[in-house]
Design a protein around this motif. Structure first.
Motif, mmCIF file in Angstrom:
data_model
loop_
_atom_site.group_PDB
_atom_site.id
_atom_site.type_symbol
_atom_site.label_atom_id
_atom_site.label_comp_id
_atom_site.label_asym_id
_atom_site.label_seq_id
_atom_site.Cartn_x
_atom_site.Cartn_y
_atom_site.Cartn_z
ATOM 1 N N GLN A 47 0.816 -1.205 0.000
ATOM 2 C CA GLN A 47 0.000 0.000 0.000
ATOM 3 C C GLN A 47 0.856 1.265 0.000
ATOM 4 O OE1 GLN A 47 -3.788 0.390 0.036
ATOM 5 N NE2 GLN A 47 -3.104 -1.395 -1.132
ATOM 6 N N ARG A 48 1.787 1.307 -0.973
ATOM 7 C CA ARG A 48 2.632 2.484 -1.106
ATOM 8 C C ARG A 48 3.139 2.589 -2.544
ATOM 9 N NH1 ARG A 48 7.534 1.579 3.020
ATOM 10 N NH2 ARG A 48 8.411 3.310 1.822
ATOM 11 N N LEU A 49 3.421 3.825 -2.955
ATOM 12 C CA LEU A 49 3.931 4.075 -4.303
ATOM 13 C C LEU A 49 5.419 3.790 -4.403
ATOM 14 C CD1 LEU A 49 2.056 7.423 -5.080
ATOM 15 C CD2 LEU A 49 1.626 5.193 -6.135
ATOM 16 N N ASP A 50 6.070 3.617 -3.256
ATOM 17 C CA ASP A 50 7.509 3.337 -3.237
ATOM 18 C C ASP A 50 7.783 2.076 -2.420
ATOM 19 O OD1 ASP A 50 6.662 4.447 -0.853
ATOM 20 O OD2 ASP A 50 8.492 5.639 -0.548
ATOM 21 N N PRO A 51 7.392 0.910 -2.926
ATOM 22 C CA PRO A 51 7.571 -0.326 -2.164
ATOM 23 C C PRO A 51 9.036 -0.587 -1.839
ATOM 24 C CG PRO A 51 7.084 -0.812 -4.455
ATOM 25 C CD PRO A 51 6.865 0.663 -4.278
ATOM 26 N N VAL A 52 9.231 -1.297 -0.740
ATOM 27 C CA VAL A 52 10.577 -1.587 -0.253
ATOM 28 C C VAL A 52 10.739 -3.095 -0.105
ATOM 29 C CG1 VAL A 52 12.200 -1.311 1.661
ATOM 30 C CG2 VAL A 52 10.743 0.607 0.965
ATOM 31 N N VAL A 53 11.773 -3.637 -0.711
ATOM 32 C CA VAL A 53 12.118 -5.043 -0.502
ATOM 33 C C VAL A 53 13.614 -5.094 -0.200
ATOM 34 C CG1 VAL A 53 12.171 -7.363 -1.448
ATOM 35 C CG2 VAL A 53 10.302 -5.829 -2.069
ATOM 36 N N GLN A 54 13.926 -4.983 1.073
ATOM 37 C CA GLN A 54 15.316 -5.051 1.521
ATOM 38 C C GLN A 54 15.538 -6.304 2.354
ATOM 39 O OE1 GLN A 54 16.007 -1.297 3.500
ATOM 40 N NE2 GLN A 54 16.244 -0.179 1.582
ATOM 41 N N ARG A 55 14.877 -6.384 3.512
ATOM 42 C CA ARG A 55 15.088 -7.526 4.406
ATOM 43 C C ARG A 55 14.171 -8.683 3.996
ATOM 44 N NH1 ARG A 55 14.658 -6.660 10.492
ATOM 45 N NH2 ARG A 55 15.807 -8.629 10.440
ATOM 46 N N ALA A 56 14.791 -9.819 3.719
ATOM 47 C CA ALA A 56 14.049 -11.012 3.328
ATOM 48 C C ALA A 56 14.413 -12.164 4.249
ATOM 49 C CB ALA A 56 14.363 -11.390 1.881
ATOM 50 N N VAL A 57 13.446 -13.032 4.512
ATOM 51 C CA VAL A 57 13.693 -14.193 5.360
ATOM 52 C C VAL A 57 13.042 -15.411 4.725
ATOM 53 C CG1 VAL A 57 11.658 -13.702 6.812
ATOM 54 C CG2 VAL A 57 13.499 -15.167 7.696
ATOM 55 N N LEU A 58 13.764 -16.515 4.755
ATOM 56 C CA LEU A 58 13.221 -17.805 4.340
ATOM 57 C C LEU A 58 12.915 -18.620 5.585
ATOM 58 C CD1 LEU A 58 12.695 -20.162 2.273
ATOM 59 C CD2 LEU A 58 15.090 -20.797 2.661
ATOM 60 N N PHE A 59 11.687 -19.089 5.686
ATOM 61 C CA PHE A 59 11.312 -20.023 6.735
ATOM 62 C C PHE A 59 11.247 -21.417 6.117
ATOM 63 C CE2 PHE A 59 9.447 -16.084 8.503
ATOM 64 C CZ PHE A 59 10.035 -16.100 9.753
ATOM 65 N N VAL A 60 12.072 -22.314 6.620
ATOM 66 C CA VAL A 60 12.035 -23.706 6.188
ATOM 67 C C VAL A 60 11.225 -24.478 7.223
ATOM 68 C CG1 VAL A 60 13.361 -25.755 5.570
ATOM 69 C CG2 VAL A 60 14.298 -23.480 5.102
ATOM 70 N N PHE A 61 10.015 -24.845 6.856
ATOM 71 C CA PHE A 61 9.113 -25.565 7.760
ATOM 72 C C PHE A 61 9.388 -27.064 7.637
ATOM 73 C CE2 PHE A 61 7.131 -21.529 7.050
ATOM 74 C CZ PHE A 61 6.472 -21.214 8.230
ATOM 75 N N ALA A 62 9.663 -27.706 8.758
ATOM 76 C CA ALA A 62 10.057 -29.111 8.749
ATOM 77 C C ALA A 62 9.037 -29.963 9.505
ATOM 78 C CB ALA A 62 11.440 -29.289 9.368
ATOM 79 N N GLY A 63 8.723 -31.111 8.932
ATOM 80 C CA GLY A 63 7.794 -32.025 9.589
ATOM 81 C C GLY A 63 7.888 -33.413 8.992
ATOM 82 N N ASP A 64 7.531 -34.402 9.785
ATOM 83 C CA ASP A 64 7.552 -35.794 9.323
ATOM 84 C C ASP A 64 6.133 -36.289 9.055
ATOM 85 O OD1 ASP A 64 10.254 -36.952 9.118
ATOM 86 O OD2 ASP A 64 10.434 -36.238 11.187
ATOM 87 N N HIS A 65 6.054 -37.350 8.247
ATOM 88 C CA HIS A 65 4.784 -37.844 7.728
ATOM 89 C C HIS A 65 4.625 -39.327 8.010
ATOM 90 C CE1 HIS A 65 3.799 -34.238 5.199
ATOM 91 N NE2 HIS A 65 5.082 -34.031 5.455
ATOM 92 N N GLY A 66 3.504 -39.676 8.630
ATOM 93 C CA GLY A 66 3.197 -41.079 8.854
ATOM 94 C C GLY A 66 3.049 -41.873 7.580
ATOM 95 N N LEU A 67 2.752 -41.210 6.481
ATOM 96 C CA LEU A 67 2.626 -41.875 5.189
ATOM 97 C C LEU A 67 3.895 -42.624 4.784
ATOM 98 C CD1 LEU A 67 0.649 -39.456 2.833
ATOM 99 C CD2 LEU A 67 0.246 -41.911 3.084
ATOM 100 N N THR A 68 5.033 -42.239 5.338
ATOM 101 C CA THR A 68 6.282 -42.928 4.980
ATOM 102 C C THR A 68 6.232 -44.404 5.374
ATOM 103 O OG1 THR A 68 7.321 -42.233 7.069
ATOM 104 C CG2 THR A 68 7.678 -40.834 5.122
ATOM 105 N N GLN A 69 5.332 -44.758 6.298
ATOM 106 C CA GLN A 69 5.172 -46.165 6.677
ATOM 107 C C GLN A 69 4.688 -47.018 5.508
ATOM 108 O OE1 GLN A 69 2.506 -46.145 10.064
ATOM 109 N NE2 GLN A 69 3.657 -44.488 11.046
ATOM 110 N N GLU A 70 4.123 -46.358 4.480
ATOM 111 C CA GLU A 70 3.610 -47.066 3.306
ATOM 112 C C GLU A 70 4.655 -47.183 2.196
ATOM 113 O OE1 GLU A 70 0.440 -48.363 3.337
ATOM 114 O OE2 GLU A 70 0.404 -47.656 5.422
ATOM 115 N N GLY A 71 5.882 -46.723 2.457
ATOM 116 C CA GLY A 71 6.925 -46.809 1.449
ATOM 117 C C GLY A 71 6.774 -45.813 0.321
ATOM 118 N N VAL A 72 6.213 -44.627 0.630
ATOM 119 C CA VAL A 72 5.970 -43.629 -0.417
ATOM 120 C C VAL A 72 7.223 -42.841 -0.777
ATOM 121 C CG1 VAL A 72 3.532 -43.387 0.189
ATOM 122 C CG2 VAL A 72 5.234 -41.879 1.264
ATOM 123 N N SER A 73 8.286 -42.985 0.004
ATOM 124 C CA SER A 73 9.514 -42.251 -0.260
ATOM 125 C C SER A 73 10.679 -43.217 -0.427
ATOM 126 C CB SER A 73 9.827 -41.273 0.880
ATOM 127 O OG SER A 73 11.080 -40.644 0.670
#
Length: 344
Positions: A47-73
């Protein structure tokens, strides 16, 4: 309390002024192609005529899956923990790209199936030690799903309050292409066969085993509303990314959506709150089967197409410089009027 998936529509009142400013710069109108559309999108989000993109952050979301019990990976679930340690040691692919693009990396434990030692770059948002096996039962309860959404929304809101101008989403979780394929199947919607790919690198037998397991999971429930689908088939990291997208929209900051799994989170977020879509910047079209069709179901046009299929946020990181350049179109380029008047 307002649910984290209640999002106000993007205010477009500034659009005529932004378009006029872009068209009045010292260049032929539209000559910077999609970069001008990106500059417009950034201006509307901030909401500005002069947007700013200086500070950037990557969030790496990590989680495990019960589906791996089925040999899907083709990889064991223990790889999730090992890769989290790689991120924290700044030695993963995402870290290399983050260094190249001046982006901070933070890892979010959304549901890793192990207790992780504290680390300055690790956010403990764990819902549980991995999801249940979605081929046999719901991956998570509705309460867990809502908690994951809320925690993701708070992570995004906190990043905005900390002064970040943009957040990028990455993920790590063995088995999460299977979860994403099931979400796409129900929420796009699309035939399951069009949603299932090789993931981390199945051979023909492995892909057949994955397809059979996901067909069994899909047949277990006819759920179709987005919250229930996310609970039935999602991963904690996918649900938390969906929440982060919703939270970023509420905070008026752009969110860069990476590849197949992050796009599945975006699909869930958009189905929960269609108003969130204009806040999303889709980084690239993955080589993973189904991603192009998923993007089409969202009406999304990715910025890059480099054959990437790693995840981790690598494609999103490569787009951070594009956002910075797009913002500078509106802040650094002289107007044609000033050029002609000699006001440089």
């Amino acid at each position: 309390m307002t649910p984290p998936y209640t999002i106000p529509a993007l205010d477009r009142a500034l659009e005529p002024a932004l378009r006029a400013k872009l068209d009045g710069l010292a260049k032929p109108p539209g000559s910077l192609g999609r970069m001008e559309a990106l500059a417009l999108q950034l201006g509307l989000i901030q909401q500005r005529l002069d947007p700013v993109v200086q500070r950037a952050v990557l969030f790496v979301f990590a989680g495990d899956h019960g589906l791996t019990q089925e040999g899907v990976s083709s990889y064991p679930a223990s790889v999730t923990v090992a890769m989290v340690q790689s991120f924290l040691a700044q030695r993963a692919s995402a870290n290399a790209f983050a260094q190249a693009t001046d982006t901070e990396v933070r890892v979010v434990d959304a549901g890793v199936a192990a207790e992780l030692a504290p680390h300055p770059a690790l956010l403990d948002a764990k819902i549980a030690l991995g999801t249940a096996n979605a081929a046999r039962e719901p991956a998570m309860t509705l309460a867990q799903c809502e908690t994951a959404l809320a925690r993701g929304a708070k992570i995004a809101a906190d990043a905005a309050a900390e002064g970040f101008d943009v957040i990028a989403l990455g993920e790590m979780g063995i088995g999460n292409t299977s979860s994403a394929a099931l979400l796409m199947h129900r929420l796009a919607p699309a035939p399951l066969a069009a949603c299932v790919g090789v993931g981390t690198g199945h051979d023909e037998a492995g892909l057949a085993r994955k397809q059979a397991a996901l067909a069994h999971a899909a047949a277990r429930t006819d759920a179709s509303d987005p919250l229930t689908v996310l609970a039935e088939f999602g991963g904690f990291e996918i649900a938390m990314m969906a929440g982060a997208i919703l939270g970023a929209a509420r905070a008026n900051i752009p969110v860069i959506v990476d590849g197949f799994i992050a796009s599945a989170a975006a699909l869930a977020a958009v189905r929960l709150a269609p108003e969130v879509l204009p806040y999303c910047i889709f980084a690239h079209c993955s080589a993973e089967a189904g991603h192009r069709l998923m993007l089409e179901s969202l009406g999304a046009s990715p910025l890059l197409d480099l054959g990437l299929r790693l995840g981790e946020g690598t494609g999103g990181l490569l787009c951070v410089p594009l956002l910075r350049a797009a913002a500078r179109i509106l802040t650094d380029i002289v107007s044609l009027e000033d050029v002609l008047a000699g006001r440089l």
